[in-house]
Enzyme design. Structure first.
Site, PDB file in Angstrom:
ATOM      1  N   ARG A  53      28.546  12.431   0.326  1.00  0.00           N
ATOM      2  CA  ARG A  53      27.739  12.304   1.537  1.00  0.00           C
ATOM      3  C   ARG A  53      28.629  12.176   2.760  1.00  0.00           C
ATOM      4  O   ARG A  53      28.352  12.737   3.802  1.00  0.00           O
ATOM      5  CB  ARG A  53      26.817  11.080   1.411  1.00  0.00           C
ATOM      6  CG  ARG A  53      25.937  10.835   2.614  1.00  0.00           C
ATOM      7  CD  ARG A  53      24.967   9.706   2.358  1.00  0.00           C
ATOM      8  NE  ARG A  53      25.670   8.453   2.072  1.00  0.00           N
ATOM      9  CZ  ARG A  53      25.052   7.312   1.776  1.00  0.00           C
ATOM     10  NH1 ARG A  53      23.734   7.271   1.700  1.00  0.00           N
ATOM     11  NH2 ARG A  53      25.751   6.215   1.536  1.00  0.00           N
ATOM     12  N   TYR A  68      17.909   0.027 -13.215  1.00  0.00           N
ATOM     13  CA  TYR A  68      19.186   0.680 -13.489  1.00  0.00           C
ATOM     14  C   TYR A  68      19.356   0.919 -14.983  1.00  0.00           C
ATOM     15  O   TYR A  68      19.693   2.028 -15.414  1.00  0.00           O
ATOM     16  CB  TYR A  68      20.322  -0.190 -12.959  1.00  0.00           C
ATOM     17  CG  TYR A  68      21.700   0.417 -13.105  1.00  0.00           C
ATOM     18  CD1 TYR A  68      22.139   1.402 -12.233  1.00  0.00           C
ATOM     19  CD2 TYR A  68      22.572  -0.013 -14.102  1.00  0.00           C
ATOM     20  CE1 TYR A  68      23.409   1.951 -12.353  1.00  0.00           C
ATOM     21  CE2 TYR A  68      23.841   0.532 -14.232  1.00  0.00           C
ATOM     22  CZ  TYR A  68      24.253   1.513 -13.349  1.00  0.00           C
ATOM     23  OH  TYR A  68      25.509   2.056 -13.476  1.00  0.00           O
ATOM     24  N   ALA A 123      33.656  -1.766  -6.071  1.00  0.00           N
ATOM     25  CA  ALA A 123      32.247  -2.140  -6.012  1.00  0.00           C
ATOM     26  C   ALA A 123      31.939  -3.294  -6.962  1.00  0.00           C
ATOM     27  O   ALA A 123      31.214  -4.232  -6.613  1.00  0.00           O
ATOM     28  CB  ALA A 123      31.376  -0.933  -6.346  1.00  0.00           C
TER      29      ALA A 123
END
Length: 266
Positions: free
Chosen positions: A37, A157, A194
């Site tokens: 992105r 998830y 992360a």
């Protein structure tokens, strides 16, 4: 140079596991497209890798824009003439809203499942169209150990990753006649930025207590498994779900409490 002359697309690839896969594939001689992105970040990564002789490029893909799954694949094929390998690495969850069955809002559950599943389904469908014309290919889905071992939270998830495992097998069965293989990797707790930022030390310590190999995995270790599935070394392997998780989920539930005193049962 196990992937020499191969054209690869890796989604969500400017950091973490995705970036490790890009680097590993480039080292094996592939032309690697980073689906991203943030093209500015992707360009910076590609420029740095290409200084050392890699062939890394980038192409726009935003997981919230369905049309970019297809346009990403089409742009790569337009540029290179074919696509050989697709790594569906994208996956997301908001741990503040993706909780357990009692406390997760239906719209949050559906949103998480939808975006994770369509990132694999739509992209694979687009790639398969060209892989068939090319005489075959390899699709590698990055799942999660949470797709195989139920967790106490992140229900959306985990459900999406379990569904991706099943979709992996379906693609493998449906496309075997077209020489297209499809396999999945289930990483355990992996030492990405992360994970380090999202999880507190006490949770990480508890998780690793129940991991026979007492450490987090490295992104490069996930990438090594991806290279195997991408290369001819696995040309008779399809529909497999490989846990790269340090053994998490294999042992008795009391493993973490007994591991340091295995002979004491009375």
């Amino acid at each position: 140079m196990r992937l020499k002359n191969k054209v690869v697309v890796v989604t969500a690839s400017t950091r973490g596991i995705g970036l490790a896969i890009v680097k590993a594939f480039a080292c094996e001689g592939a032309t690697v497209y980073m689906g991203a992105r943030n093209l500015e970040r992707a360009k910076a990564v590609a420029d740095e890798l290409n200084k050392n002789g890699a062939s890394v490029k980038y192409v726009y893909n935003d997981a919230t824009e369905d049309e970019t799954y297809v346009s990403m694949i089409e742009e790569v094929v337009k540029n290179e003439g074919h696509i050989d390998i697709l790594v569906n690495n994208f996956g997301t969850s908001n741990p503040r809203t993706d909780l357990d069955i009692a406390n997760t809002k239906p719209e949050d559950f559906i949103s998480t499942v939808t975006i994770n599943l369509k990132s694999v389904f739509i992209t694979s469908q687009a790639a398969i169209k060209y892989m068939r014309k090319n005489g075959g290919g390899s699709i590698i889905n990055i799942s999660s150990i949470g797709g195989g071992v139920p967790d106490i939270s992140q229900i959306g998830y985990g459900t999406s990753k379990a569904a991706i495992n099943y979709l992996t097998k379906l693609i493998a069965v449906h496309e075997a006649r077209n020489n297209i293989r499809c396999n999945a990797i289930m990483p355990g707790m992996t030492a990405t930025d992360a994970v380090k930022d999202a999880l507190n030390d006490s949770f990480k310590e508890l998780f690793l207590k129940h991991t026979p190999i007492k450490r987090m995995g490295l992104p490069e270790e996930i990438a090594s498994a991806a290279v195997y599935f991408a290369s001819d070394e696995s040309k008779y392997t399809t529909g497999q779900i490989l846990a790269v998780s340090g053994g998490f989920g294999l042992a008795t539930p009391v493993f973490g409490d007994l591991a340091d005193n295995a002979n004491s049962r009375g």
